[in-house]
Write a protein that holds these residues in place. Structure first.
Motif, PDB file in Angstrom:
ATOM      1  N   ALA A   1       0.909  -1.086  -0.017  1.00  0.00           N
ATOM      2  CA  ALA A   1      -0.015   0.066  -0.016  1.00  0.00           C
ATOM      3  C   ALA A   1       0.672   1.333  -0.099  1.00  0.00           C
ATOM      4  O   ALA A   1       1.834   1.428   0.749  1.00  0.00           O
ATOM      5  CB  ALA A   1      -0.943  -0.081   1.212  1.00  0.00           C
TER       6      ALA A   1
ATOM      7  N   LEU B   1      -6.113  -4.016  -2.640  1.00  0.00           N
ATOM      8  CA  LEU B   1      -5.585  -2.823  -3.658  1.00  0.00           C
ATOM      9  C   LEU B   1      -6.291  -3.088  -4.933  1.00  0.00           C
ATOM     10  O   LEU B   1      -6.186  -1.943  -5.808  1.00  0.00           O
ATOM     11  CB  LEU B   1      -3.832  -3.029  -3.483  1.00  0.00           C
TER      12      LEU B   1
ATOM     13  N   THR C   1      -4.588   6.364   2.266  1.00  0.00           N
ATOM     14  CA  THR C   1      -6.178   5.734   2.044  1.00  0.00           C
ATOM     15  C   THR C   1      -5.851   4.576   2.094  1.00  0.00           C
ATOM     16  O   THR C   1      -6.435   3.618   2.628  1.00  0.00           O
ATOM     17  CB  THR C   1      -6.685   6.408   1.106  1.00  0.00           C
ATOM     18  N   GLU C   2      -4.797   3.833   1.308  1.00  0.00           N
ATOM     19  CA  GLU C   2      -4.618   2.366   1.127  1.00  0.00           C
ATOM     20  C   GLU C   2      -4.144   1.862   2.229  1.00  0.00           C
ATOM     21  O   GLU C   2      -4.712   0.660   2.653  1.00  0.00           O
ATOM     22  CB  GLU C   2      -3.629   1.998  -0.242  1.00  0.00           C
TER      23      GLU C   2
ATOM     24  N   LEU D   1      -9.315  -1.274  -5.098  1.00  0.00           N
ATOM     25  CA  LEU D   1      -9.042   0.324  -4.888  1.00  0.00           C
ATOM     26  C   LEU D   1      -8.349   1.202  -6.186  1.00  0.00           C
ATOM     27  O   LEU D   1      -8.734   1.992  -6.393  1.00  0.00           O
ATOM     28  CB  LEU D   1      -8.336   0.585  -3.770  1.00  0.00           C
ATOM     29  N   ARG D   2      -7.191   0.486  -6.602  1.00  0.00           N
ATOM     30  CA  ARG D   2      -6.557   1.126  -7.562  1.00  0.00           C
ATOM     31  C   ARG D   2      -7.222   0.910  -9.035  1.00  0.00           C
ATOM     32  O   ARG D   2      -7.810   0.211  -9.251  1.00  0.00           O
ATOM     33  CB  ARG D   2      -5.095   0.561  -7.605  1.00  0.00           C
TER      34      ARG D   2
ATOM     35  N   GLU E   1      -4.426  -7.926   1.402  1.00  0.00           N
ATOM     36  CA  GLU E   1      -4.086  -6.553   0.942  1.00  0.00           C
ATOM     37  C   GLU E   1      -4.178  -6.454  -0.605  1.00  0.00           C
ATOM     38  O   GLU E   1      -4.428  -5.543  -1.313  1.00  0.00           O
ATOM     39  CB  GLU E   1      -2.503  -6.261   1.166  1.00  0.00           C
TER      40      GLU E   1
ATOM     41  N   THR F   1      -0.470   4.792  -0.555  1.00  0.00           N
ATOM     42  CA  THR F   1      -0.940   5.914   0.037  1.00  0.00           C
ATOM     43  C   THR F   1      -1.549   5.766   1.300  1.00  0.00           C
ATOM     44  O   THR F   1      -1.868   4.599   1.870  1.00  0.00           O
ATOM     45  CB  THR F   1      -2.050   6.621  -0.868  1.00  0.00           C
TER      46      THR F   1
END
Length: 138
Positions: free
Chosen positions: A59, A116, A63-64, A119-120, A112, A61
């Motif tokens: 991660a 991710l 936020t991540e 999210l990404r 994770e 950021t």
């Protein structure tokens, strides 16, 4: 229509698919963890093997990192104890069933990776499988 506007619906569809895939994965994991904790409460004898494990993060950021820490803490039987951002991002996680710290770390890392991926953006340079071991890709 230009080719740029044609890619927007495709990117949106990819993102929605990733989010739904993570939501399904997390829902199953949440039910499994709840059942394991409930079984531990209802049956005599202890299968607990508590441990605190350092889990390096991809991660990037805030936020991540926060999303990963929150997802870990929402899963019964696990708790994020600490978040370190420097020199490299890592979580310190307490697990109730962490007899094998390597397997426990792998499970948190898999969570994770999946988060991710959801999210990404689809075109992220560190996309969902960038650097991920081939055996871990699904």
């Amino acid at each position: 229509m230009s080719s740029d506007t044609m890619t927007i619906p495709r990117r949106a569809a990819v993102r929605v698919r990733r989010v739904l895939r993570f939501a399904g994965y997390f829902a199953v994991r949440l039910v499994q963890a709840n059942l394991a904790v409930a079984w531990e409460i209802l049956t005599p004898g202890s299968r607990l093997a508590p441990a605190v494990v350092r889990v390096p993060l991809r991660a990037a950021t805030d936020t991540e990192v926060a999303a990963v820490a929150l997802a870990v803490s929402l899963t019964p039987g696990t708790l994020t104890l600490s978040v370190h951002r420097a020199p490299t991002a890592a979580l310190w996680v307490h697990g109730m069933y962490a007899a094998d710290p390597v397997a426990f770390r792998r499970a948190v890392t898999d969570l994770e990776w999946r988060l991710l991926a959801a999210l990404r953006p689809a075109a992220h340079p560190d996309g969902p499988d960038a650097g991920r071991p081939e055996a871990a890709r699904k």
